[in-house]
Design a protein around this motif. Structure first.
Motif, PDB file in Angstrom:
ATOM      1  N   LEU A 117       0.828  -1.208   0.000  1.00 59.59           N
ATOM      2  CA  LEU A 117       0.000   0.000   0.000  1.00 59.59           C
ATOM      3  C   LEU A 117       0.863   1.260   0.000  1.00 59.59           C
ATOM      4  CD1 LEU A 117      -2.766  -1.141   2.496  1.00 59.59           C
ATOM      5  CD2 LEU A 117      -2.995  -0.833   0.010  1.00 59.59           C
ATOM      6  N   HIS A 118       2.006   1.222   0.671  1.00 58.55           N
ATOM      7  CA  HIS A 118       2.949   2.337   0.659  1.00 58.55           C
ATOM      8  C   HIS A 118       3.358   2.668  -0.777  1.00 58.55           C
ATOM      9  CE1 HIS A 118       6.514   4.695   1.919  1.00 58.55           C
ATOM     10  NE2 HIS A 118       7.226   3.949   1.080  1.00 58.55           N
ATOM     11  N   TYR A 119       3.841   1.675  -1.478  1.00 53.07           N
ATOM     12  CA  TYR A 119       4.309   1.905  -2.852  1.00 53.07           C
ATOM     13  C   TYR A 119       3.164   2.190  -3.812  1.00 53.07           C
ATOM     14  CZ  TYR A 119       9.102   0.549  -1.733  1.00 53.07           C
ATOM     15  OH  TYR A 119      10.384   0.491  -1.223  1.00 53.07           O
ATOM     16  N   LYS A 120       2.050   1.553  -3.620  1.00 57.60           N
ATOM     17  CA  LYS A 120       0.891   1.780  -4.487  1.00 57.60           C
ATOM     18  C   LYS A 120       0.434   3.236  -4.388  1.00 57.60           C
ATOM     19  CE  LYS A 120      -3.799  -0.002  -5.387  1.00 57.60           C
ATOM     20  NZ  LYS A 120      -4.614   1.204  -5.104  1.00 57.60           N
ATOM     21  N   ASN A 121       0.371   3.758  -3.176  1.00 61.39           N
ATOM     22  CA  ASN A 121      -0.054   5.141  -2.997  1.00 61.39           C
ATOM     23  C   ASN A 121       0.950   6.127  -3.581  1.00 61.39           C
ATOM     24  OD1 ASN A 121      -2.638   5.704  -1.153  1.00 61.39           O
ATOM     25  ND2 ASN A 121      -1.735   3.759  -0.528  1.00 61.39           N
ATOM     26  N   ILE A 122       2.230   5.837  -3.427  1.00 59.89           N
ATOM     27  CA  ILE A 122       3.257   6.710  -4.014  1.00 59.89           C
ATOM     28  C   ILE A 122       3.147   6.701  -5.531  1.00 59.89           C
ATOM     29  CG2 ILE A 122       5.738   7.067  -4.306  1.00 59.89           C
ATOM     30  CD1 ILE A 122       6.044   5.712  -1.503  1.00 59.89           C
ATOM     31  N   ALA A 123       3.039   5.505  -6.107  1.00 56.29           N
ATOM     32  CA  ALA A 123       2.979   5.391  -7.561  1.00 56.29           C
ATOM     33  C   ALA A 123       1.765   6.096  -8.143  1.00 56.29           C
ATOM     34  CB  ALA A 123       2.972   3.918  -7.963  1.00 56.29           C
ATOM     35  N   GLU A 124       0.665   6.049  -7.419  1.00 57.43           N
ATOM     36  CA  GLU A 124      -0.569   6.654  -7.934  1.00 57.43           C
ATOM     37  C   GLU A 124      -0.630   8.159  -7.714  1.00 57.43           C
ATOM     38  OE1 GLU A 124      -3.585   4.360  -6.009  1.00 57.43           O
ATOM     39  OE2 GLU A 124      -3.444   2.694  -7.459  1.00 57.43           O
ATOM     40  N   ALA A 125       0.305   8.695  -6.933  1.00 59.80           N
ATOM     41  CA  ALA A 125       0.266  10.124  -6.606  1.00 59.80           C
ATOM     42  C   ALA A 125       0.909  10.998  -7.671  1.00 59.80           C
ATOM     43  CB  ALA A 125       0.959  10.363  -5.263  1.00 59.80           C
ATOM     44  N   SER A 126       1.739  10.414  -8.552  1.00 63.72           N
ATOM     45  CA  SER A 126       2.367  11.195  -9.622  1.00 63.72           C
ATOM     46  C   SER A 126       2.732  10.267 -10.766  1.00 63.72           C
ATOM     47  CB  SER A 126       3.631  11.914  -9.113  1.00 63.72           C
ATOM     48  OG  SER A 126       4.742  11.042  -9.104  1.00 63.72           O
ATOM     49  N   ASP A 127       3.174  10.855 -11.872  1.00 68.87           N
ATOM     50  CA  ASP A 127       3.573  10.060 -13.029  1.00 68.87           C
ATOM     51  C   ASP A 127       5.037   9.640 -12.974  1.00 68.87           C
ATOM     52  OD1 ASP A 127       1.052  10.260 -14.159  1.00 68.87           O
ATOM     53  OD2 ASP A 127       1.534  12.121 -15.217  1.00 68.87           O
ATOM     54  N   LEU A 128       5.759  10.006 -11.924  1.00 69.97           N
ATOM     55  CA  LEU A 128       7.185   9.679 -11.842  1.00 69.97           C
ATOM     56  C   LEU A 128       7.383   8.163 -11.804  1.00 69.97           C
ATOM     57  CD1 LEU A 128      10.064  10.951 -11.421  1.00 69.97           C
ATOM     58  CD2 LEU A 128       9.739  10.438  -8.983  1.00 69.97           C
ATOM     59  N   PRO A 129       8.157   7.599 -12.737  1.00 72.30           N
ATOM     60  CA  PRO A 129       8.468   6.171 -12.650  1.00 72.30           C
ATOM     61  C   PRO A 129       9.178   5.857 -11.333  1.00 72.30           C
ATOM     62  CG  PRO A 129       9.058   7.043 -14.806  1.00 72.30           C
ATOM     63  CD  PRO A 129       8.745   8.228 -13.937  1.00 72.30           C
ATOM     64  N   GLN A 130       8.852   4.708 -10.766  1.00 75.64           N
ATOM     65  CA  GLN A 130       9.383   4.335  -9.457  1.00 75.64           C
ATOM     66  C   GLN A 130      10.219   3.059  -9.559  1.00 75.64           C
ATOM     67  OE1 GLN A 130       8.823   6.122  -6.591  1.00 75.64           O
ATOM     68  NE2 GLN A 130       7.514   7.609  -7.628  1.00 75.64           N
ATOM     69  N   ILE A 131      11.403   3.098  -8.941  1.00 76.96           N
ATOM     70  CA  ILE A 131      12.230   1.903  -8.787  1.00 76.96           C
ATOM     71  C   ILE A 131      12.206   1.525  -7.310  1.00 76.96           C
ATOM     72  CG2 ILE A 131      14.553   0.923  -8.988  1.00 76.96           C
ATOM     73  CD1 ILE A 131      15.064   3.029 -11.220  1.00 76.96           C
ATOM     74  N   LEU A 132      11.700   0.350  -7.012  1.00 74.15           N
ATOM     75  CA  LEU A 132      11.691  -0.140  -5.639  1.00 74.15           C
ATOM     76  C   LEU A 132      13.132  -0.361  -5.182  1.00 74.15           C
ATOM     77  CD1 LEU A 132       8.997  -2.920  -6.214  1.00 74.15           C
ATOM     78  CD2 LEU A 132       8.583  -0.550  -5.505  1.00 74.15           C
ATOM     79  N   TYR A 133      13.362  -0.252  -3.881  1.00 74.13           N
ATOM     80  CA  TYR A 133      14.721  -0.419  -3.353  1.00 74.13           C
ATOM     81  C   TYR A 133      14.642  -1.232  -2.071  1.00 74.13           C
ATOM     82  CZ  TYR A 133      19.282   1.143  -1.391  1.00 74.13           C
ATOM     83  OH  TYR A 133      20.539   1.210  -0.831  1.00 74.13           O
ATOM     84  N   ASN A 134      15.156  -2.465  -2.159  1.00 73.46           N
ATOM     85  CA  ASN A 134      15.092  -3.386  -1.027  1.00 73.46           C
ATOM     86  C   ASN A 134      16.482  -3.573  -0.427  1.00 73.46           C
ATOM     87  OD1 ASN A 134      13.804  -5.259   0.732  1.00 73.46           O
ATOM     88  ND2 ASN A 134      14.602  -6.946  -0.497  1.00 73.46           N
TER      89      ASN A 134
END
Length: 292
Positions: A117-134
């Protein structure tokens, strides 16, 4: 498609701890001339955890300005607060920043559903492509392959920086995601094998001090030249190891200063400069890798 050697760039500072933008510009030029494929500004190596929001955004935008379209620039945009990470994503959207590098929330240890849900909300908040970092060794939370697979279905989540150093994890993720989901190693010690086993790039600490070698190693590995890639990786193995004798970026900033790439090794508290007992350890690693 961002592939190859991607530097996790250090943030140079003056003796008071203020950002040294002249040195930052020189670093960007050095990496472009050395063949680095892309630059991560204000990731872990860039001291994202000690920069305030204004400094964080300014460093990323200055790196973008200095790069001037010659290489892609990725900006660290992670936080342990979802709302703060959304703020960074919105600030970097539509600026020319190629993607955000979004570390798992640290300290608060969310569940896998919380991570989703953290990443889903971030991704849906803008068009910026996201790279997950584990990077569970630093954050105390592990983004599991099944959760990565769920997140990979979100259109602007484009890849992951996987820094466990576990090559089995690469195979597990590859089996669950589409071929266009980008897989980056965040562990220099296993980065060569990561590429040879189907990864797309290395987001690298070592590249700060050995950009030409890392660029060539990645090129050879991605082209399937196992022997050539492993030869360079073996040469750099002392550096891969000794740049972590203390918490990153303490040793790599010291190494950059030792090589004359930045004026000093100042970090912002609570990070300190490299303990004197490790000076010769890191210096000898640089010499062994023929970086002097």
């Amino acid at each position: 498609m961002l592939t190859g050697s991607i530097v996790a760039l250090v943030t140079p500072m003056d003796i008071t701890g203020e950002i040294d933008f002249h040195a930052l510009k020189e670093l960007v030029e050095f990496h472009i001339k050395s063949g680095t494929s892309a630059i991560v500004a204000v990731g872990t190596s860039g001291e994202s955890s000690t920069l305030n929001v204004d400094d964080h955004v300014k460093v990323a935008m200055k790196v973008l300005e200095y790069a001037a379209g010659r290489v892609p620039v990725i900006a660290g945009n992670g936080a342990n607060s979802t709302s703060e990470a959304i703020t960074f994503s919105k600030l970097f959207a539509n600026t020319g920043i190629a993607a955000g590098l979004n570390v798992t929330p640290y300290y608060n240890k969310p569940t896998q559903e919380g991570l989703y849900l953290h990443y889903k909300n971030i991704a849906e908040a803008s068009d910026l492509p996201q790279i997950l970092y584990n990077v569970p060794g630093r954050t105390a939370v592990d983004l599991l392959p099944e959760t990565v697979a769920r997140l990979a279905e979100i259109p602007n989540i484009i890849g992951i920086k996987e820094a466990t150093g576990d090559l089995n994890r690469l195979a597990e993720i590859k089996a669950l995601v589409s071929d266009d989901f980008m897989l980056y190693s965040g562990d220099d010690g296993t980065g060569c094998d990561f590429l040879l086993q189907g990864g797309h790039g290395v987001i690298s600490v070592t590249t700060n001090v050995a950009p030409a070698d890392m660029a060539e190693m990645c090129r050879l590995a991605l082209s399937g030249d196992t022997k050539g890639a492993k030869a360079i990786d073996q040469k750099l193995s002392p550096v891969h190891d000794k740049l972590f004798v203390e918490a990153n970026p303490i040793p790599v900033k010291w190494a950059c200063a030792e090589l004359g790439l930045i004026p000093n090794a100042v970090c912002r508290l609570p990070l300190t400069t490299l303990s004197e007992q490790y000076w010769e350890v890191v210096r000898n690693a640089l010499k062994e890798a023929k970086l002097f």
